[in-house]
Design an enzyme around this catalytic site. Structure first.
Site, short mmCIF file in Angstrom:
data_model
loop_
_atom_site.label_atom_id
_atom_site.label_comp_id
_atom_site.label_asym_id
_atom_site.label_seq_id
_atom_site.Cartn_x
_atom_site.Cartn_y
_atom_site.Cartn_z
N ASN A 46 56.35 24.52 10.50
CA ASN A 46 55.61 24.50 9.21
C ASN A 46 55.92 26.18 8.54
O ASN A 46 56.35 27.09 9.13
CB ASN A 46 54.11 24.86 9.87
CG ASN A 46 53.77 25.83 10.80
OD1 ASN A 46 54.70 26.14 11.80
ND2 ASN A 46 52.50 26.52 10.78
N GLU A 48 54.21 28.23 5.32
CA GLU A 48 52.95 28.56 4.77
C GLU A 48 53.17 29.66 3.42
O GLU A 48 54.31 30.07 3.17
CB GLU A 48 51.78 29.40 5.71
CG GLU A 48 51.48 28.67 6.94
CD GLU A 48 50.50 29.19 7.72
OE1 GLU A 48 50.26 30.57 7.69
OE2 GLU A 48 49.98 28.73 8.71
N GLU A 59 55.79 18.65 10.62
CA GLU A 59 56.19 17.35 10.54
C GLU A 59 56.89 17.01 9.37
O GLU A 59 57.92 16.26 9.32
CB GLU A 59 54.72 16.32 10.87
CG GLU A 59 54.25 16.47 12.03
CD GLU A 59 53.22 17.57 12.05
OE1 GLU A 59 53.17 18.62 11.45
OE2 GLU A 59 52.07 17.45 12.86
N1 THU Z 1 50.16 22.42 10.80
C1 THU Z 1 51.21 21.60 10.95
O1 THU Z 1 52.43 22.07 10.84
N2 THU Z 1 50.90 20.27 11.36
C2 THU Z 1 49.79 19.68 11.42
O2 THU Z 1 49.98 18.61 11.55
C3 THU Z 1 48.61 20.42 11.19
C4 THU Z 1 48.70 21.64 10.80
C5 THU Z 1 50.19 23.64 10.20
C6 THU Z 1 49.84 23.99 8.74
C7 THU Z 1 49.32 25.48 8.70
O3 THU Z 1 50.64 26.04 8.49
C8 THU Z 1 49.01 25.80 10.23
O4 THU Z 1 49.61 24.51 10.93
C9 THU Z 1 47.42 25.85 10.06
O5 THU Z 1 46.69 24.79 9.64
#
Ligand code: THU
Length: 134
Positions: A46, A48, A59
């Site tokens: 992920n 941000e 994903e």
């Molecule tokens: N996040 C993911 O990477 N995958 C998911 O399926 C749900 C949430 C990440 C997004 C964000 O950076 C962090 O988790 C908190 O929501």
């Protein structure tokens, strides 16, 4: 599952990809890894943004990298984060997986205990998914 690739190997690849997470706001680091029918594993984590809505889940980072790298025919995806029972893919990721990895199995595992994983399917996680080209 590709003959030679176990769920554990894919989960391990997701855990490795998680090390690349850029999550300065939530500190919730997520890794994902896709497996192709030819046995290739492609990871992502992920990322941000200060404009929170621009954040991209692990994903989708993995899926976009794999797709734009020319990969198709995904048979499994693993997702790893520090979450009891493993992190469940969000709705947006389920939609993208339903479009580009409809046959895939989904493995989720807690980064603190990679040996314990739960197994789902993309179809099961998003029944009757919206697709333009069925
Ligand atoms: N996040 C993911 O990477 N995958 C998911 O399926 C749900 C949430 C990440 C997004 C964000 O950076 C962090 O988790 C908190 O929501």
């Amino acid at each position: 599952m590709s003959e030679t690739t176990t769920p554990r190997a894919l989960i391990q690849a997701a855990a490795q990809a998680r090390l690349g997470a850029v999550a300065p706001y939530s500190h919730f680091q997520v890794g994902a890894a896709l497996l192709t029918s030819s046995g290739e594993m492609l990871g992502g984590a992920n990322v941000e943004s200060a404009s929170y809505g621009l954040t991209c889940c692990a994903e989708r980072v993995a899926l976009f990298a794999a797709l734009t790298g020319g990969r198709r025919d995904f048979i499994a995806v693993a997702v790893v984060a520090r979450a009891p029972g493993g992190p469940m893919p969000c709705g947006a990721c389920r939609q993208l997986l339903a479009e580009y990895a409809p046959q895939a199995k989904v493995y989720v595992a807690d980064s603190d205990d990679l040996e314990q994983f739960r197994e789902f399917t993309v179809r099961g996680l998003l029944p009757e998914a919206f697709v333009l080209v069925p």
